[in-house]
Design a protein around this motif. Structure first.
Motif, PDB file in Angstrom:
ATOM      1  N   THR A 182     -22.909 -13.115 -42.703  1.00  0.00           N
ATOM      2  CA  THR A 182     -22.298 -12.926 -41.380  1.00  0.00           C
ATOM      3  C   THR A 182     -23.377 -12.785 -40.301  1.00  0.00           C
ATOM      4  O   THR A 182     -23.304 -13.410 -39.235  1.00  0.00           O
ATOM      5  CB  THR A 182     -21.397 -11.659 -41.389  1.00  0.00           C
ATOM      6  OG1 THR A 182     -20.421 -11.814 -42.400  1.00  0.00           O
ATOM      7  CG2 THR A 182     -20.717 -11.451 -40.052  1.00  0.00           C
ATOM      8  N   TYR A 186     -23.952  -3.598 -35.623  1.00  0.00           N
ATOM      9  CA  TYR A 186     -24.754  -4.548 -34.840  1.00  0.00           C
ATOM     10  C   TYR A 186     -25.963  -4.977 -35.654  1.00  0.00           C
ATOM     11  O   TYR A 186     -26.262  -4.407 -36.707  1.00  0.00           O
ATOM     12  CB  TYR A 186     -25.204  -3.924 -33.514  1.00  0.00           C
ATOM     13  CG  TYR A 186     -26.112  -2.720 -33.645  1.00  0.00           C
ATOM     14  CD1 TYR A 186     -27.491  -2.871 -33.910  1.00  0.00           C
ATOM     15  CD2 TYR A 186     -25.616  -1.428 -33.506  1.00  0.00           C
ATOM     16  CE1 TYR A 186     -28.329  -1.769 -34.036  1.00  0.00           C
ATOM     17  CE2 TYR A 186     -26.438  -0.323 -33.636  1.00  0.00           C
ATOM     18  CZ  TYR A 186     -27.799  -0.506 -33.898  1.00  0.00           C
ATOM     19  OH  TYR A 186     -28.622   0.577 -34.035  1.00  0.00           O
ATOM     20  N   PHE A 187     -26.677  -5.978 -35.136  1.00  0.00           N
ATOM     21  CA  PHE A 187     -28.005  -6.289 -35.658  1.00  0.00           C
ATOM     22  C   PHE A 187     -28.934  -6.507 -34.481  1.00  0.00           C
ATOM     23  O   PHE A 187     -28.477  -6.755 -33.360  1.00  0.00           O
ATOM     24  CB  PHE A 187     -27.975  -7.493 -36.611  1.00  0.00           C
ATOM     25  CG  PHE A 187     -27.642  -8.810 -35.967  1.00  0.00           C
ATOM     26  CD1 PHE A 187     -28.635  -9.622 -35.419  1.00  0.00           C
ATOM     27  CD2 PHE A 187     -26.325  -9.257 -35.926  1.00  0.00           C
ATOM     28  CE1 PHE A 187     -28.318 -10.826 -34.824  1.00  0.00           C
ATOM     29  CE2 PHE A 187     -26.008 -10.458 -35.333  1.00  0.00           C
ATOM     30  CZ  PHE A 187     -27.010 -11.255 -34.783  1.00  0.00           C
ATOM     31  N   GLU A 188     -30.206  -6.344 -34.747  1.00  0.00           N
ATOM     32  CA  GLU A 188     -31.203  -6.574 -33.700  1.00  0.00           C
ATOM     33  C   GLU A 188     -32.136  -7.682 -34.153  1.00  0.00           C
ATOM     34  O   GLU A 188     -32.541  -7.726 -35.313  1.00  0.00           O
ATOM     35  CB  GLU A 188     -32.006  -5.298 -33.423  1.00  0.00           C
ATOM     36  CG  GLU A 188     -31.193  -4.235 -32.705  1.00  0.00           C
ATOM     37  CD  GLU A 188     -31.928  -2.915 -32.534  1.00  0.00           C
ATOM     38  OE1 GLU A 188     -31.371  -2.025 -31.885  1.00  0.00           O
ATOM     39  OE2 GLU A 188     -33.061  -2.797 -33.058  1.00  0.00           O
ATOM     40  N   GLY A 189     -32.467  -8.578 -33.230  1.00  0.00           N
ATOM     41  CA  GLY A 189     -33.368  -9.673 -33.583  1.00  0.00           C
ATOM     42  C   GLY A 189     -33.951 -10.303 -32.330  1.00  0.00           C
ATOM     43  O   GLY A 189     -33.683  -9.879 -31.208  1.00  0.00           O
ATOM     44  N   LEU A 232     -31.536 -16.908 -32.557  1.00  0.00           N
ATOM     45  CA  LEU A 232     -32.545 -15.890 -32.856  1.00  0.00           C
ATOM     46  C   LEU A 232     -33.300 -16.332 -34.110  1.00  0.00           C
ATOM     47  O   LEU A 232     -32.708 -16.875 -35.039  1.00  0.00           O
ATOM     48  CB  LEU A 232     -31.884 -14.530 -33.102  1.00  0.00           C
ATOM     49  CG  LEU A 232     -31.055 -13.977 -31.936  1.00  0.00           C
ATOM     50  CD1 LEU A 232     -30.353 -12.690 -32.341  1.00  0.00           C
ATOM     51  CD2 LEU A 232     -31.937 -13.727 -30.722  1.00  0.00           C
ATOM     52  N   ARG A 284     -26.887 -17.524 -31.850  1.00  0.00           N
ATOM     53  CA  ARG A 284     -27.616 -17.041 -30.667  1.00  0.00           C
ATOM     54  C   ARG A 284     -29.060 -17.539 -30.639  1.00  0.00           C
ATOM     55  O   ARG A 284     -29.861 -17.088 -29.837  1.00  0.00           O
ATOM     56  CB  ARG A 284     -27.595 -15.511 -30.635  1.00  0.00           C
ATOM     57  CG  ARG A 284     -26.250 -14.993 -30.219  1.00  0.00           C
ATOM     58  CD  ARG A 284     -26.131 -13.509 -30.398  1.00  0.00           C
ATOM     59  NE  ARG A 284     -24.865 -13.062 -29.865  1.00  0.00           N
ATOM     60  CZ  ARG A 284     -23.684 -13.284 -30.466  1.00  0.00           C
ATOM     61  NH1 ARG A 284     -23.623 -13.940 -31.606  1.00  0.00           N
ATOM     62  NH2 ARG A 284     -22.575 -12.854 -29.906  1.00  0.00           N
ATOM     63  N   VAL A 322     -22.651  -9.510 -45.857  1.00  0.00           N
ATOM     64  CA  VAL A 322     -23.230  -8.964 -44.621  1.00  0.00           C
ATOM     65  C   VAL A 322     -24.343  -9.893 -44.129  1.00  0.00           C
ATOM     66  O   VAL A 322     -24.395 -10.257 -42.948  1.00  0.00           O
ATOM     67  CB  VAL A 322     -23.791  -7.535 -44.857  1.00  0.00           C
ATOM     68  CG1 VAL A 322     -24.645  -7.086 -43.677  1.00  0.00           C
ATOM     69  CG2 VAL A 322     -22.655  -6.551 -45.103  1.00  0.00           C
ATOM     70  N   SER A 363     -24.303 -15.373 -37.172  1.00  0.00           N
ATOM     71  CA  SER A 363     -24.281 -14.891 -35.800  1.00  0.00           C
ATOM     72  C   SER A 363     -25.648 -15.058 -35.128  1.00  0.00           C
ATOM     73  O   SER A 363     -25.738 -15.417 -33.946  1.00  0.00           O
ATOM     74  CB  SER A 363     -23.849 -13.422 -35.821  1.00  0.00           C
ATOM     75  OG  SER A 363     -23.733 -12.926 -34.539  1.00  0.00           O
TER      76      SER A 363
END
Lengths: 218, 80
Positions: free
Chosen positions: B13, B76-79, B23, B21, B10, B17
């Motif tokens: 991945t 999802y993830f937030e960053g 981040l 982006r 996890v 990602s």
């Protein structure tokens, strides 16, 4: 500024991708593939021995054996005249799609009708790992007790056939077959259930006939 | 079953990602786990806290939503 990125990806996507490659390969070579799952000692290898001896001249079968250690099972299968390759997982409690793909070069898939993958004896982890098989066969033996169906529901829910082994021991056990069938059906309403004794061969023919039909009409 | 290796996947991945982006910090990772998987949420949380060593993910939290099926995916993830 915080940004939300939607991934929507299966955590086991790496395994899944390799499993799909395996599946495509099996399909292109016309091989039906089984993933045989059970606890240790439920009778997977004994069932295969009887099965292999009974279909020897009808279909070409090869076997992948998964175990934590030793080549004992592959030796038993080879003694029945079938090509067998042993995978030792060295501690891992299940086979994954990559382990399977890495041994496929040892087989001439185009010549095979059936490839049986005997998974590591375990009712938990193997259920989560697609190997690229066409059918999942789950074996439970009467000595394990009836509660294993409800205790390990995932493996029964995902089964394409369920085999109850060691029915020759039923007179000595308090295993309620009707309750077993009921519990399996609660999880997997249409799954075929076979009752066998791998040791003395009772009921094995019904399962074999079912399987042969799947080979001819996948 | 193999919660540490699952969380390791996890994190890999999500890290890839996030890098794509550009981040530099991850605040939150959200997973969805069906009840018909053999995955233990408590062990995942434990493994996540154990493995989030890199500075850009060390302050992030893992949120787990349980569902009724056999899904097991990174939602999802937030960053930033």
């Amino acid at each position: 500024m915080t940004e939300r990125v939607y991934v929507k990806k299966h955590v086991l996507h790496g395994n899944q991708a390799i499993a799909e490659e395996n599946r495509e390969l099996f399909k292109s070579k016309g091989v039906l593939t089984l993933n045989l799952l059970s606890s240790p000692g439920a009778g997977k290898t004994t069932l295969l021995e009887g099965f292999l001896n009974s279909i020897k001249n009808e279909i070409n079968v090869a076997v992948i054996e998964g175990d934590v250690a030793t080549a004992l099972d592959a030796e038993r299968i080879a003694a029945c005249g079938a090509h067998a390759v042993q995978i030792n997982t060295h501690g891992s409690c299940h086979l994954d799609a990559k382990m399977v793909s890495q041994v496929l070069d040892y087989f001439n898939l185009a010549d095979l009708d059936l490839l049986v993958i005997e998974n590591v004896g375990n009712l938990v982890c193997p259920a989560e790992f697609d190997l690229g098989e066409d059918l999942r066969i789950v074996l439970l033996s009467t000595t394990e007790g009836i509660d294993k169906v409800v205790k390990y529901p995932v493996v029964f829910q995902k089964a394409d056939a369920v085999i109850l082994n060691k029915i020759d021991l039923l007179p000595y056990l308090s295993f309620n077959v009707e309750q077993f069938i009921h519990d399996v059906r609660e999880l997997n309403p249409k799954v075929p259930i076979f009752q066998i004794s791998a040791r003395d061969g009772e009921g094995v023919k019904e399962w074999t006939d079912w399987l042969i039909e799947k080979i001819h009409k996948p | 079953m193999h919660e540490v290796s699952l969380i390791s996947d996890v994190i890999a991945t999500v890290t890839q990602s996030a890098h794509e982006r550009q981040l530099s910090k991850i605040h939150k990772v959200k997973l969805v786990i069906g009840e018909y998987t053999s995955v233990m949420p408590e062990s995942l949380l434990f493994a996540f806290d154990l493995l989030k060593k890199e500075p850009f993910i060390e302050s992030s939290v893992l949120e787990i939503e349980t569902s009724s099926g056999n899904e097991f995916y990174i939602d999802y993830f937030e960053g930033e």
